[in-house]
Design a protein around this motif. Structure first.
Motif, PDB file in Angstrom:
ATOM      1  N   THR A  86      43.733  59.076  54.178  1.00  0.00           N
ATOM      2  CA  THR A  86      43.296  58.430  52.935  1.00  0.00           C
ATOM      3  C   THR A  86      43.529  56.928  53.025  1.00  0.00           C
ATOM      4  N   ALA A  87      44.684  56.545  53.500  1.00  0.00           N
ATOM      5  CA  ALA A  87      44.994  55.117  53.641  1.00  0.00           C
ATOM      6  C   ALA A  87      44.071  54.455  54.657  1.00  0.00           C
ATOM      7  N   LEU A  88      43.737  55.174  55.727  1.00  0.00           N
ATOM      8  CA  LEU A  88      42.867  54.646  56.761  1.00  0.00           C
ATOM      9  C   LEU A  88      41.490  54.275  56.209  1.00  0.00           C
ATOM     10  N   PHE A  89      41.004  55.029  55.253  1.00  0.00           N
ATOM     11  CA  PHE A  89      39.691  54.746  54.666  1.00  0.00           C
ATOM     12  C   PHE A  89      39.782  53.911  53.399  1.00  0.00           C
ATOM     13  N   ALA A  90      40.828  54.098  52.619  1.00  0.00           N
ATOM     14  CA  ALA A  90      40.940  53.409  51.336  1.00  0.00           C
ATOM     15  C   ALA A  90      41.220  51.920  51.490  1.00  0.00           C
ATOM     16  N   ILE A  91      42.065  51.540  52.413  1.00  0.00           N
ATOM     17  CA  ILE A  91      42.433  50.125  52.557  1.00  0.00           C
ATOM     18  C   ILE A  91      41.235  49.271  52.991  1.00  0.00           C
ATOM     19  N   PRO A  92      40.486  49.656  54.031  1.00  0.00           N
ATOM     20  CA  PRO A  92      39.302  48.847  54.366  1.00  0.00           C
ATOM     21  C   PRO A  92      38.267  48.831  53.236  1.00  0.00           C
ATOM     22  N   PHE A  93      38.071  49.970  52.568  1.00  0.00           N
ATOM     23  CA  PHE A  93      37.124  50.015  51.450  1.00  0.00           C
ATOM     24  C   PHE A  93      37.536  49.030  50.367  1.00  0.00           C
ATOM     25  N   LEU A  94      38.797  49.041  49.983  1.00  0.00           N
ATOM     26  CA  LEU A  94      39.268  48.125  48.945  1.00  0.00           C
ATOM     27  C   LEU A  94      39.160  46.665  49.374  1.00  0.00           C
ATOM     28  N   ALA A  95      39.395  46.399  50.643  1.00  0.00           N
ATOM     29  CA  ALA A  95      39.274  45.025  51.137  1.00  0.00           C
ATOM     30  C   ALA A  95      37.831  44.542  51.034  1.00  0.00           C
ATOM     31  N   PHE A  96      36.884  45.350  51.507  1.00  0.00           N
ATOM     32  CA  PHE A  96      35.479  44.962  51.411  1.00  0.00           C
ATOM     33  C   PHE A  96      35.026  44.882  49.960  1.00  0.00           C
ATOM     34  N   TRP A  97      35.379  45.844  49.149  1.00  0.00           N
ATOM     35  CA  TRP A  97      34.975  45.872  47.751  1.00  0.00           C
ATOM     36  C   TRP A  97      35.491  44.630  47.025  1.00  0.00           C
ATOM     37  N   THR A  98      36.751  44.278  47.251  1.00  0.00           N
ATOM     38  CA  THR A  98      37.326  43.091  46.603  1.00  0.00           C
ATOM     39  C   THR A  98      36.581  41.832  47.026  1.00  0.00           C
ATOM     40  N   TYR A  99      36.311  41.684  48.311  1.00  0.00           N
ATOM     41  CA  TYR A  99      35.600  40.512  48.817  1.00  0.00           C
ATOM     42  C   TYR A  99      34.243  40.372  48.136  1.00  0.00           C
ATOM     43  N   PHE A 100      33.464  41.440  48.111  1.00  0.00           N
ATOM     44  CA  PHE A 100      32.115  41.364  47.565  1.00  0.00           C
ATOM     45  C   PHE A 100      32.111  41.196  46.048  1.00  0.00           C
ATOM     46  N   MET A 101      33.034  41.817  45.356  1.00  0.00           N
ATOM     47  CA  MET A 101      33.077  41.671  43.895  1.00  0.00           C
ATOM     48  C   MET A 101      33.507  40.266  43.503  1.00  0.00           C
ATOM     49  N   VAL A 102      34.503  39.728  44.157  1.00  0.00           N
ATOM     50  CA  VAL A 102      34.941  38.362  43.852  1.00  0.00           C
ATOM     51  C   VAL A 102      33.821  37.374  44.172  1.00  0.00           C
ATOM     52  N   SER A 103      33.151  37.572  45.288  1.00  0.00           N
ATOM     53  CA  SER A 103      32.041  36.694  45.661  1.00  0.00           C
ATOM     54  C   SER A 103      30.905  36.788  44.660  1.00  0.00           C
ATOM     55  N   ALA A 104      30.573  37.987  44.249  1.00  0.00           N
ATOM     56  CA  ALA A 104      29.470  38.170  43.299  1.00  0.00           C
ATOM     57  C   ALA A 104      29.799  37.561  41.942  1.00  0.00           C
ATOM     58  N   PHE A 105      30.999  37.775  41.450  1.00  0.00           N
ATOM     59  CA  PHE A 105      31.371  37.196  40.165  1.00  0.00           C
ATOM     60  C   PHE A 105      31.431  35.671  40.242  1.00  0.00           C
ATOM     61  N   GLY A 106      31.879  35.143  41.360  1.00  0.00           N
ATOM     62  CA  GLY A 106      31.906  33.692  41.530  1.00  0.00           C
ATOM     63  C   GLY A 106      30.508  33.101  41.583  1.00  0.00           C
ATOM     64  N   SER A 107      29.583  33.827  42.184  1.00  0.00           N
ATOM     65  CA  SER A 107      28.208  33.346  42.296  1.00  0.00           C
ATOM     66  C   SER A 107      27.469  33.409  40.961  1.00  0.00           C
ATOM     67  N   ALA A 108      27.919  34.231  40.056  1.00  0.00           N
ATOM     68  CA  ALA A 108      27.240  34.366  38.761  1.00  0.00           C
ATOM     69  C   ALA A 108      27.242  33.047  37.991  1.00  0.00           C
ATOM     70  N   LYS A 109      28.219  32.205  38.207  1.00  0.00           N
ATOM     71  CA  LYS A 109      28.287  30.905  37.537  1.00  0.00           C
ATOM     72  C   LYS A 109      27.099  30.030  37.923  1.00  0.00           C
ATOM     73  N   CYS A 110      26.539  30.264  39.089  1.00  0.00           N
ATOM     74  CA  CYS A 110      25.411  29.487  39.606  1.00  0.00           C
ATOM     75  C   CYS A 110      24.219  29.530  38.650  1.00  0.00           C
ATOM     76  N   HIS A 111      23.996  30.649  37.991  1.00  0.00           N
ATOM     77  CA  HIS A 111      22.792  30.875  37.186  1.00  0.00           C
ATOM     78  C   HIS A 111      22.997  30.636  35.696  1.00  0.00           C
ATOM     79  N   ASN A 112      24.098  30.064  35.301  1.00  0.00           N
ATOM     80  CA  ASN A 112      24.394  29.929  33.878  1.00  0.00           C
ATOM     81  C   ASN A 112      24.465  28.456  33.492  1.00  0.00           C
ATOM     82  N   LEU A 113      23.521  28.018  32.679  1.00  0.00           N
ATOM     83  CA  LEU A 113      23.405  26.606  32.320  1.00  0.00           C
ATOM     84  C   LEU A 113      24.510  26.099  31.401  1.00  0.00           C
ATOM     85  N   ILE A 114      25.391  26.971  30.933  1.00  0.00           N
ATOM     86  CA  ILE A 114      26.468  26.484  30.061  1.00  0.00           C
ATOM     87  C   ILE A 114      27.566  25.776  30.860  1.00  0.00           C
ATOM     88  N   TYR A 115      27.600  26.005  32.175  1.00  0.00           N
ATOM     89  CA  TYR A 115      28.609  25.359  33.012  1.00  0.00           C
ATOM     90  C   TYR A 115      28.120  23.983  33.455  1.00  0.00           C
TER      91      TYR A 115
END
Length: 137
Positions: free
Chosen positions: A7-36
């Protein structure tokens, strides 16, 4: 191997990739919002390109280039804004499969975004100039 280790062998890499992509996606969302502020939007667009560019389609890259052009125009960097808008048009043409009706839908979406009250007439003029001749200068 025990069940816990497997479980750890699969869960740790999954969480690492998921965190990277979610943080990147949320950070990129600011790009499209004219209030910033434009500087923050530009940084978010460029960061999104750097972190997620390898996953983006031509249409997504075109959208990112369009939003970079808006931010650059707002910052007074006219030539860079024109270049970003031109890159956006070339990518939209590729994404449309060189089909004029599909390309026109992309342009209509740009026009909708450009009609926002916070977008200046100067920005619209830079966009129109890039649409007339999207070749890089």
């Amino acid at each position: 191997m025990t069940k816990a280790r497997l479980t750890a062998l699969f869960a740790i890499p999954f969480l690492a990739f998921w965190t990277y992509f979610m943080v990147s996606a949320f950070g990129s969302a600011k790009c499209h919002n004219l209030i910033y502020p434009a500087q923050d939007r530009l940084a978010a667009c460029r960061g999104g390109d750097a972190r997620l560019g390898f996953l983006m389609t031509d249409a997504q890259r075109a959208g990112n280039a369009f939003w970079q052009g808006l931010a650059l125009a707002e910052l007074g960097q006219t030539e860079d804004a024109r270049t970003a808008f031109a890159r956006s048009f070339l990518l939209k043409w590729q994404a449309a499969g060189q089909s004029l009706p599909r390309f026109e839908r992309f342009v209509a979406e740009d026009l909708r975004q450009l009609s926002a009250p916070s977008v200046t007439e100067e920005t619209r003029e830079i966009w129109r100039d890039a649409l007339k001749d999207p070749r890089p200068r």
